[in-house]
Enzyme design. Structure first.
Site, PDB file in Angstrom:
ATOM      1  CG  ASP A  76      -8.413  -2.874  -7.972  1.00 24.05           C
ATOM      2  OD1 ASP A  76      -7.514  -2.119  -7.467  1.00 24.05           O
ATOM      3  OD2 ASP A  76      -9.391  -2.672  -8.490  1.00 24.05           O
ATOM      4  CD  GLU A 105      -5.102   0.496  -8.760  1.00 17.54           C
ATOM      5  OE1 GLU A 105      -5.203   0.650  -9.917  1.00 17.54           O
ATOM      6  OE2 GLU A 105      -6.450   0.317  -7.980  1.00 17.54           O
ATOM      7  CG  ASP A 138     -13.353  -3.992  -7.759  1.00 17.47           C
ATOM      8  OD1 ASP A 138     -12.656  -3.021  -7.433  1.00 17.47           O
ATOM      9  OD2 ASP A 138     -14.356  -4.099  -7.681  1.00 17.47           O
TER      10      ASP A 138
END
Length: 163
Positions: free
Chosen positions: A12, A72, A145
């Protein structure tokens, strides 16, 4: 369908905090092996931050030797400068994988949330809750995160499992 054991490094990306999660697929089930975050020091200029992100991502790739990186994809925002910085961060992390010939797959936040919770508009907290319950995490990581990175890795597994 996945037949052999594979390791997925979920990422992430962020310039302040980048979460990571290492998931191994064993007997067609995801197992969380490790998780953490990369946090460049406060006060660093942007270019120093992305250098740290690249160096730390390279260390993760060399330590864990994942078979694939799932990252992501940046979502669309109104702050163009923030999006540009996020794209740079994502890019230097991707280069760390590419330097070791590790394939990269990007997933939109909506698809990640849909894969984990069944709801594309789920909150970060809902994603973390689902991961905690399904994968029996005794406590949640200190930042969302990290759980988002695990979710991206598991999303990749789910996408591979689809016919």
């Amino acid at each position: 369908m996945i037949e052999k054991s594979i390791k997925i490094l979920g990422i992430d990306p962020g310039t302040n905090v980048t979460g990571y999660g290492l998931v191994e697929i064993r007997d067609k089930k995801p197992v969380i092996l490790d998780m953490g975050k990369i946090t460049p020091k406060r006060g660093m200029v942007h270019y120093e931050r992305i250098k740290v992100l690249h160096e730390e991502a390279l260390k993760l790739v060399e330590k864990y030797r994942p078979d694939v990186m799932a990252i992501e994809a940046p979502f669309y925002g109104k702050d163009i400068q923030a999006m540009l910085k996020l794209g740079r961060a994502q890019g230097v992390i991707m280069v760390a994988a590419l330097m070791h010939d590790i394939p990269i797959h990007e997933y939109a936040p909506l698809l990640v949330k849909q894969s984990i919770t069944g709801m594309g508009r789920a909150s970060k907290e809902q994603v973390a809750y689902f991961l905690q319950k399904v994968y029996h995490l005794t406590e949640l990581p200190e930042t969302m995160d990290i759980t988002d990175a695990i979710a991206v890795a598991i999303c990749h597994f789910i996408q591979l499992s689809r016919p």
